[in-house]
Write a protein that holds these residues in place. Structure first.
Motif, PDB file in Angstrom:
ATOM      1  N   LEU A 240      43.814  16.847  22.856  1.00 20.68           N
ATOM      2  CA  LEU A 240      44.942  16.609  21.964  1.00 20.68           C
ATOM      3  C   LEU A 240      45.655  17.936  21.704  1.00 20.68           C
ATOM      4  CD1 LEU A 240      43.205  14.087  19.563  1.00 20.68           C
ATOM      5  CD2 LEU A 240      44.698  13.621  21.494  1.00 20.68           C
ATOM      6  N   PRO A 241      46.979  17.906  21.535  1.00 18.82           N
ATOM      7  CA  PRO A 241      47.753  19.152  21.513  1.00 18.82           C
ATOM      8  C   PRO A 241      47.496  20.006  20.284  1.00 18.82           C
ATOM      9  CG  PRO A 241      49.158  17.274  21.003  1.00 18.82           C
ATOM     10  CD  PRO A 241      47.846  16.708  21.428  1.00 18.82           C
ATOM     11  N   ALA A 242      47.581  21.323  20.478  1.00 20.11           N
ATOM     12  CA  ALA A 242      47.525  22.238  19.347  1.00 20.11           C
ATOM     13  C   ALA A 242      48.651  21.892  18.381  1.00 20.11           C
ATOM     14  CB  ALA A 242      47.666  23.670  19.843  1.00 20.11           C
ATOM     15  N   GLY A 243      48.367  22.032  17.097  1.00 17.13           N
ATOM     16  CA  GLY A 243      49.346  21.631  16.101  1.00 17.13           C
ATOM     17  C   GLY A 243      49.151  20.215  15.619  1.00 17.13           C
ATOM     18  N   GLY A 244      48.350  19.452  16.368  1.00 15.39           N
ATOM     19  CA  GLY A 244      48.032  18.096  15.950  1.00 15.39           C
ATOM     20  C   GLY A 244      49.129  17.095  16.265  1.00 15.39           C
ATOM     21  N   VAL A 245      48.869  15.860  15.864  1.00  8.07           N
ATOM     22  CA  VAL A 245      49.790  14.744  16.073  1.00  8.07           C
ATOM     23  C   VAL A 245      50.005  14.073  14.723  1.00  8.07           C
ATOM     24  CG1 VAL A 245      50.136  12.541  17.258  1.00  8.07           C
ATOM     25  CG2 VAL A 245      48.965  14.411  18.420  1.00  8.07           C
ATOM     26  N   ALA A 246      51.256  13.857  14.370  1.00  7.26           N
ATOM     27  CA  ALA A 246      51.561  13.322  13.044  1.00  7.26           C
ATOM     28  C   ALA A 246      50.873  11.975  12.805  1.00  7.26           C
ATOM     29  CB  ALA A 246      53.073  13.198  12.876  1.00  7.26           C
ATOM     30  N   ASP A 247      51.016  11.062  13.748  1.00 11.44           N
ATOM     31  CA  ASP A 247      50.441   9.719  13.598  1.00 11.44           C
ATOM     32  C   ASP A 247      49.165   9.625  14.419  1.00 11.44           C
ATOM     33  OD1 ASP A 247      50.196   7.138  12.758  1.00 11.44           O
ATOM     34  OD2 ASP A 247      51.830   6.332  13.978  1.00 11.44           O
ATOM     35  N   TRP A 248      48.221  10.545  14.174  1.00 12.12           N
ATOM     36  CA  TRP A 248      47.073  10.682  15.067  1.00 12.12           C
ATOM     37  C   TRP A 248      46.139   9.480  15.025  1.00 12.12           C
ATOM     38  CZ3 TRP A 248      42.197  10.665  12.968  1.00 12.12           C
ATOM     39  CH2 TRP A 248      42.054  11.017  11.619  1.00 12.12           C
ATOM     40  N   VAL A 249      46.056   8.775  13.916  1.00 11.75           N
ATOM     41  CA  VAL A 249      45.171   7.609  13.857  1.00 11.75           C
ATOM     42  C   VAL A 249      45.696   6.514  14.799  1.00 11.75           C
ATOM     43  CG1 VAL A 249      44.236   5.777  12.404  1.00 11.75           C
ATOM     44  CG2 VAL A 249      44.395   8.113  11.515  1.00 11.75           C
ATOM     45  N   ALA A 250      46.992   6.242  14.719  1.00 11.48           N
ATOM     46  CA  ALA A 250      47.580   5.214  15.585  1.00 11.48           C
ATOM     47  C   ALA A 250      47.517   5.640  17.049  1.00 11.48           C
ATOM     48  CB  ALA A 250      49.022   4.941  15.170  1.00 11.48           C
TER      49      ALA A 250
ATOM     50  N   GLN B 183      45.601  17.790  29.496  1.00 16.88           N
ATOM     51  CA  GLN B 183      46.300  18.404  28.368  1.00 16.88           C
ATOM     52  C   GLN B 183      47.794  18.118  28.438  1.00 16.88           C
ATOM     53  OE1 GLN B 183      44.851  21.021  26.012  1.00 16.88           O
ATOM     54  NE2 GLN B 183      46.735  20.499  24.919  1.00 16.88           N
ATOM     55  N   ASP B 184      48.381  17.643  27.328  1.00 16.51           N
ATOM     56  CA  ASP B 184      49.835  17.538  27.149  1.00 16.51           C
ATOM     57  C   ASP B 184      50.519  16.623  28.150  1.00 16.51           C
ATOM     58  OD1 ASP B 184      49.385  19.381  25.175  1.00 16.51           O
ATOM     59  OD2 ASP B 184      50.199  21.090  26.271  1.00 16.51           O
ATOM     60  N   VAL B 185      49.798  15.687  28.714  1.00 14.44           N
ATOM     61  CA  VAL B 185      50.385  14.717  29.631  1.00 14.44           C
ATOM     62  C   VAL B 185      50.486  13.354  28.959  1.00 14.44           C
ATOM     63  CG1 VAL B 185      50.078  13.462  31.804  1.00 14.44           C
ATOM     64  CG2 VAL B 185      49.640  15.921  31.713  1.00 14.44           C
ATOM     65  N   ILE B 186      49.401  12.892  28.391  1.00 12.24           N
ATOM     66  CA  ILE B 186      49.402  11.588  27.713  1.00 12.24           C
ATOM     67  C   ILE B 186      49.854  11.735  26.270  1.00 12.24           C
ATOM     68  CG2 ILE B 186      47.984   9.621  27.031  1.00 12.24           C
ATOM     69  CD1 ILE B 186      46.164  10.334  29.434  1.00 12.24           C
ATOM     70  N   VAL B 187      49.280  12.689  25.565  1.00 10.81           N
ATOM     71  CA  VAL B 187      49.713  13.017  24.204  1.00 10.81           C
ATOM     72  C   VAL B 187      50.326  14.412  24.264  1.00 10.81           C
ATOM     73  CG1 VAL B 187      49.044  13.232  21.793  1.00 10.81           C
ATOM     74  CG2 VAL B 187      47.799  11.661  23.289  1.00 10.81           C
ATOM     75  N   ARG B 188      51.594  14.523  23.915  1.00  9.33           N
ATOM     76  CA  ARG B 188      52.333  15.760  24.124  1.00  9.33           C
ATOM     77  C   ARG B 188      52.510  16.553  22.823  1.00  9.33           C
ATOM     78  NH1 ARG B 188      56.973  13.292  28.245  1.00  9.33           N
ATOM     79  NH2 ARG B 188      55.500  12.769  29.932  1.00  9.33           N
TER      80      ARG B 188
ATOM     81  N   ASN C 192      55.842  11.353  20.625  1.00  8.45           N
ATOM     82  CA  ASN C 192      54.711  10.479  20.936  1.00  8.45           C
ATOM     83  C   ASN C 192      54.832   9.092  20.297  1.00  8.45           C
ATOM     84  OD1 ASN C 192      52.952  12.301  22.504  1.00  8.45           O
ATOM     85  ND2 ASN C 192      52.829  13.484  20.606  1.00  8.45           N
ATOM     86  N   PRO C 193      55.940   8.373  20.538  1.00  9.74           N
ATOM     87  CA  PRO C 193      55.976   6.979  20.063  1.00  9.74           C
ATOM     88  C   PRO C 193      54.850   6.194  20.720  1.00  9.74           C
ATOM     89  CG  PRO C 193      57.731   7.382  21.642  1.00  9.74           C
ATOM     90  CD  PRO C 193      57.127   8.718  21.330  1.00  9.74           C
ATOM     91  N   LEU C 194      54.273   5.268  19.997  1.00  2.00           N
ATOM     92  CA  LEU C 194      53.073   4.594  20.474  1.00  2.00           C
ATOM     93  C   LEU C 194      53.284   3.880  21.803  1.00  2.00           C
ATOM     94  CD1 LEU C 194      51.635   3.165  17.139  1.00  2.00           C
ATOM     95  CD2 LEU C 194      51.164   5.346  18.261  1.00  2.00           C
ATOM     96  N   GLU C 195      54.434   3.263  21.978  1.00  2.00           N
ATOM     97  CA  GLU C 195      54.667   2.555  23.242  1.00  2.00           C
ATOM     98  C   GLU C 195      54.730   3.539  24.401  1.00  2.00           C
ATOM     99  OE1 GLU C 195      58.704   3.224  21.271  1.00  2.00           O
ATOM    100  OE2 GLU C 195      56.673   2.619  20.668  1.00  2.00           O
ATOM    101  N   GLU C 196      55.233   4.747  24.148  1.00  2.00           N
ATOM    102  CA  GLU C 196      55.310   5.747  25.207  1.00  2.00           C
ATOM    103  C   GLU C 196      53.930   6.322  25.511  1.00  2.00           C
ATOM    104  OE1 GLU C 196      57.115   8.198  28.119  1.00  2.00           O
ATOM    105  OE2 GLU C 196      57.658   6.313  27.131  1.00  2.00           O
ATOM    106  N   VAL C 197      53.129   6.553  24.477  1.00  2.00           N
ATOM    107  CA  VAL C 197      51.760   7.015  24.707  1.00  2.00           C
ATOM    108  C   VAL C 197      50.995   5.981  25.525  1.00  2.00           C
ATOM    109  CG1 VAL C 197      49.569   7.629  23.604  1.00  2.00           C
ATOM    110  CG2 VAL C 197      51.717   8.430  22.617  1.00  2.00           C
ATOM    111  N   ALA C 198      51.169   4.711  25.183  1.00  2.00           N
ATOM    112  CA  ALA C 198      50.501   3.647  25.929  1.00  2.00           C
ATOM    113  C   ALA C 198      50.969   3.620  27.383  1.00  2.00           C
ATOM    114  CB  ALA C 198      50.752   2.299  25.265  1.00  2.00           C
ATOM    115  N   ARG C 199      52.279   3.826  27.599  1.00  2.00           N
ATOM    116  CA  ARG C 199      52.806   3.829  28.968  1.00  2.00           C
ATOM    117  C   ARG C 199      52.231   4.995  29.763  1.00  2.00           C
ATOM    118  NH1 ARG C 199      55.980   6.316  32.144  1.00  2.00           N
ATOM    119  NH2 ARG C 199      56.541   7.873  30.572  1.00  2.00           N
TER     120      ARG C 199
END
Length: 213
Positions: A17-27, A172-177, A185-192
Protein backbone atom coordinates in the motif's frame (compact mmCIF):
# COMPACT_ATOMS: atom_id res chain seq x y z
CA UNK A 1 9.74 -23.90 7.39
CA UNK A 2 11.65 -20.65 8.07
CA UNK A 3 10.24 -17.80 10.13
CA UNK A 4 9.85 -15.75 6.97
CA UNK A 5 8.04 -18.52 5.10
CA UNK A 6 5.73 -18.89 8.08
CA UNK A 7 5.18 -15.11 8.10
CA UNK A 8 4.21 -15.10 4.42
CA UNK A 9 1.89 -18.07 4.98
CA UNK A 10 2.34 -19.33 1.44
CA UNK A 11 1.54 -16.05 -0.29
CA UNK A 12 3.59 -15.29 -3.37
CA UNK A 13 1.91 -11.97 -4.18
CA UNK A 14 2.08 -9.02 -1.79
CA UNK A 15 0.34 -5.70 -2.41
CA UNK A 16 2.36 -2.78 -1.00
CA UNK A 17 0.00 0.00 0.00
CA UNK A 18 1.34 3.46 -0.89
CA UNK A 19 3.31 5.67 1.46
CA UNK A 20 1.06 8.35 2.85
CA UNK A 21 -1.78 5.89 3.17
CA UNK A 22 -5.17 5.72 1.49
CA UNK A 23 -8.05 7.91 2.60
CA UNK A 24 -10.74 5.23 2.24
CA UNK A 25 -8.44 2.37 3.23
CA UNK A 26 -11.12 0.17 4.81
CA UNK A 27 -13.22 0.14 1.63
CA UNK A 28 -10.12 -0.32 -0.54
CA UNK A 29 -9.03 -3.19 1.70
CA UNK A 30 -12.38 -4.88 1.22
CA UNK A 31 -11.98 -4.65 -2.56
CA UNK A 32 -8.49 -6.19 -2.38
CA UNK A 33 -9.67 -9.00 -0.14
CA UNK A 34 -12.67 -9.69 -2.37
CA UNK A 35 -10.31 -9.99 -5.36
CA UNK A 36 -8.17 -12.54 -3.48
CA UNK A 37 -5.29 -10.13 -2.79
CA UNK A 38 -4.78 -11.20 0.81
CA UNK A 39 -1.17 -10.30 1.56
CA UNK A 40 -0.38 -6.62 2.15
CA UNK A 41 2.61 -4.51 3.12
CA UNK A 42 1.34 -1.61 5.23
CA UNK A 43 3.20 1.73 4.86
CA UNK A 44 5.52 2.42 7.77
CA UNK A 45 4.42 6.05 7.90
CA UNK A 46 0.91 4.89 8.80
CA UNK A 47 1.74 2.61 11.72
CA UNK A 48 -0.90 4.40 13.79
CA UNK A 49 -3.55 2.74 11.58
CA UNK A 50 -1.98 -0.72 11.69
CA UNK A 51 -3.74 -2.01 14.84
CA UNK A 52 -7.13 -1.10 13.37
CA UNK A 53 -6.24 -2.68 10.03
CA UNK A 54 -5.24 -5.90 11.78
CA UNK A 55 -8.42 -5.84 13.85
CA UNK A 56 -10.58 -5.50 10.73
CA UNK A 57 -8.67 -7.67 8.25
CA UNK A 58 -6.31 -9.81 10.32
CA UNK A 59 -8.41 -12.97 10.02
CA UNK A 60 -8.52 -12.73 6.21
CA UNK A 61 -5.31 -10.93 5.24
CA UNK A 62 -1.63 -11.43 6.01
CA UNK A 63 -0.39 -7.93 6.88
CA UNK A 64 3.22 -6.86 7.16
CA UNK A 65 4.90 -3.46 6.93
CA UNK A 66 7.08 -1.76 4.30
CA UNK A 67 9.53 0.92 5.31
CA UNK A 68 13.04 1.91 6.32
CA UNK A 69 15.01 -0.03 8.92
CA UNK A 70 13.85 1.24 12.33
CA UNK A 71 13.94 -1.06 15.34
CA UNK A 72 11.49 1.02 17.39
CA UNK A 73 8.90 0.97 14.61
CA UNK A 74 9.50 -2.74 14.04
CA UNK A 75 8.89 -3.43 17.72
CA UNK A 76 5.64 -1.45 17.60
CA UNK A 77 4.52 -3.28 14.47
CA UNK A 78 5.38 -6.65 16.02
CA UNK A 79 3.42 -5.79 19.16
CA UNK A 80 0.43 -4.81 17.01
CA UNK A 81 0.57 -8.20 15.25
CA UNK A 82 2.30 -7.50 11.93
CA UNK A 83 3.63 -10.63 10.23
CA UNK A 84 6.76 -9.30 8.48
CA UNK A 85 8.71 -6.17 7.48
CA UNK A 86 10.03 -5.20 4.04
CA UNK A 87 13.15 -2.99 4.13
CA UNK A 88 13.88 -1.33 0.76
CA UNK A 89 17.62 -1.04 1.38
CA UNK A 90 20.53 -2.93 2.91
CA UNK A 91 20.68 -3.40 6.68
CA UNK A 92 23.67 -3.66 9.03
CA UNK A 93 25.40 -7.05 8.92
CA UNK A 94 24.20 -9.32 11.69
CA UNK A 95 21.24 -7.07 12.49
CA UNK A 96 18.42 -8.68 14.44
CA UNK A 97 14.81 -7.55 14.42
CA UNK A 98 11.59 -8.37 16.29
CA UNK A 99 9.92 -9.36 12.99
CA UNK A 100 10.95 -11.59 10.07
CA UNK A 101 12.22 -9.17 7.44
CA UNK A 102 13.57 -8.90 3.92
CA UNK A 103 16.29 -6.39 3.00
CA UNK A 104 16.68 -4.71 -0.38
CA UNK A 105 19.27 -4.61 -3.15
CA UNK A 106 19.25 -4.06 -6.91
CA UNK A 107 22.40 -4.99 -8.82
CA UNK A 108 23.75 -8.55 -8.94
CA UNK A 109 26.68 -7.56 -6.69
CA UNK A 110 24.33 -5.97 -4.14
CA UNK A 111 21.96 -8.94 -4.23
CA UNK A 112 24.74 -11.47 -3.63
CA UNK A 113 26.17 -9.31 -0.84
CA UNK A 114 22.79 -9.05 0.87
CA UNK A 115 22.25 -12.79 0.59
CA UNK A 116 25.69 -13.61 2.00
CA UNK A 117 25.08 -11.26 4.92
CA UNK A 118 21.83 -12.93 5.98
CA UNK A 119 21.31 -16.21 4.05
CA UNK A 120 17.74 -15.08 3.42
CA UNK A 121 15.71 -14.08 0.36
CA UNK A 122 16.61 -10.63 -0.97
CA UNK A 123 14.21 -7.90 -2.07
CA UNK A 124 15.04 -6.56 -5.53
CA UNK A 125 14.14 -2.87 -5.29
CA UNK A 126 12.99 -1.19 -7.48
CA UNK A 127 12.50 -4.27 -9.63
CA UNK A 128 11.03 -2.27 -12.50
CA UNK A 129 14.02 0.10 -12.77
CA UNK A 130 16.04 -2.05 -15.18
CA UNK A 131 13.20 -3.22 -17.41
CA UNK A 132 11.18 -6.41 -17.68
CA UNK A 133 14.11 -8.44 -19.04
CA UNK A 134 15.81 -8.11 -15.65
CA UNK A 135 13.40 -10.77 -14.41
CA UNK A 136 15.20 -13.30 -16.61
CA UNK A 137 18.68 -11.81 -16.41
CA UNK A 138 19.16 -11.44 -12.67
CA UNK A 139 18.43 -15.06 -11.63
CA UNK A 140 21.04 -16.29 -14.12
CA UNK A 141 23.63 -13.94 -12.59
CA UNK A 142 22.87 -14.88 -8.97
CA UNK A 143 22.24 -18.66 -9.04
CA UNK A 144 21.11 -20.09 -5.74
CA UNK A 145 19.89 -16.75 -4.38
CA UNK A 146 16.17 -16.43 -3.61
CA UNK A 147 14.79 -13.07 -4.71
CA UNK A 148 11.57 -11.14 -4.13
CA UNK A 149 11.10 -8.32 -6.67
CA UNK A 150 9.36 -5.17 -5.44
CA UNK A 151 8.19 -2.40 -7.72
CA UNK A 152 5.59 -1.12 -10.15
CA UNK A 153 4.97 -4.57 -11.58
CA UNK A 154 2.14 -5.37 -13.94
CA UNK A 155 0.62 -8.83 -14.12
CA UNK A 156 2.89 -10.04 -16.95
CA UNK A 157 5.98 -8.83 -15.06
CA UNK A 158 4.90 -10.74 -11.96
CA UNK A 159 4.58 -13.85 -14.10
CA UNK A 160 8.05 -13.32 -15.57
CA UNK A 161 9.65 -13.04 -12.13
CA UNK A 162 7.78 -16.03 -10.72
CA UNK A 163 8.55 -18.12 -13.80
CA UNK A 164 12.23 -17.22 -13.35
CA UNK A 165 12.15 -18.57 -9.79
CA UNK A 166 11.27 -15.60 -7.58
CA UNK A 167 9.99 -16.62 -4.14
CA UNK A 168 7.28 -13.92 -4.24
CA UNK A 169 6.53 -10.53 -5.80
CA UNK A 170 5.63 -7.20 -4.18
CA UNK A 171 3.34 -5.00 -6.30
CA UNK A 172 3.66 -1.26 -5.57
CA UNK A 173 1.50 1.64 -6.84
CA UNK A 174 -0.20 -0.35 -9.58
CA UNK A 175 -3.45 -1.54 -8.00
CA UNK A 176 -3.59 1.00 -5.17
CA UNK A 177 -1.88 4.23 -6.21
CA UNK A 178 -0.38 7.12 -4.21
CA UNK A 179 -3.10 9.64 -3.46
CA UNK A 180 -1.32 12.72 -4.78
CA UNK A 181 -4.65 14.10 -5.97
CA UNK A 182 -8.32 13.40 -5.17
CA UNK A 183 -10.11 10.44 -6.73
CA UNK A 184 -6.96 8.45 -7.49
CA UNK A 185 -8.41 5.29 -5.96
CA UNK A 186 -12.17 5.15 -6.58
CA UNK A 187 -13.37 1.71 -5.58
CA UNK A 188 -14.54 0.71 -9.04
CA UNK A 189 -11.14 1.64 -10.46
CA UNK A 190 -9.26 -0.28 -7.76
CA UNK A 191 -11.45 -3.28 -8.53
CA UNK A 192 -10.75 -2.91 -12.26
CA UNK A 193 -6.99 -2.72 -11.66
CA UNK A 194 -7.10 -5.78 -9.44
CA UNK A 195 -9.20 -7.67 -11.97
CA UNK A 196 -6.73 -6.71 -14.71
CA UNK A 197 -4.27 -9.12 -13.14
CA UNK A 198 -6.60 -11.90 -14.26
CA UNK A 199 -6.97 -15.13 -12.34
CA UNK A 200 -4.99 -14.09 -9.30
CA UNK A 201 -5.36 -17.42 -7.58
CA UNK A 202 -3.69 -19.02 -10.59
CA UNK A 203 -0.79 -16.58 -10.30
CA UNK A 204 -0.56 -17.22 -6.55
CA UNK A 205 -0.06 -20.93 -7.12
CA UNK A 206 2.42 -20.82 -10.01
CA UNK A 207 5.38 -21.51 -7.73
CA UNK A 208 3.47 -24.06 -5.63
CA UNK A 209 2.62 -26.00 -8.79
CA UNK A 210 6.20 -25.83 -10.03
CA UNK A 211 5.44 -23.65 -13.04
CA UNK A 212 8.68 -22.08 -14.23
CA UNK A 213 10.67 -23.71 -11.43
Amino acid sequence: MSALEDALAGHTVIVALPAGGVADWVAVGEVLADEGLTAWAWPADRLDQLPEALAIFGRRVRIGVAGAWNLDDMAAASEAGAAFWLVPHAVPAGAEAPLPFLAGALTPTEVVGAYQARSAPVLVVPADALGSSYARTLPVLVPGVDVVPWGRLERYQCEMWLDAGAVAVVVQDVIVRPEISPDVNPLEEVARRAASFGNWRQLETRRADGVGA
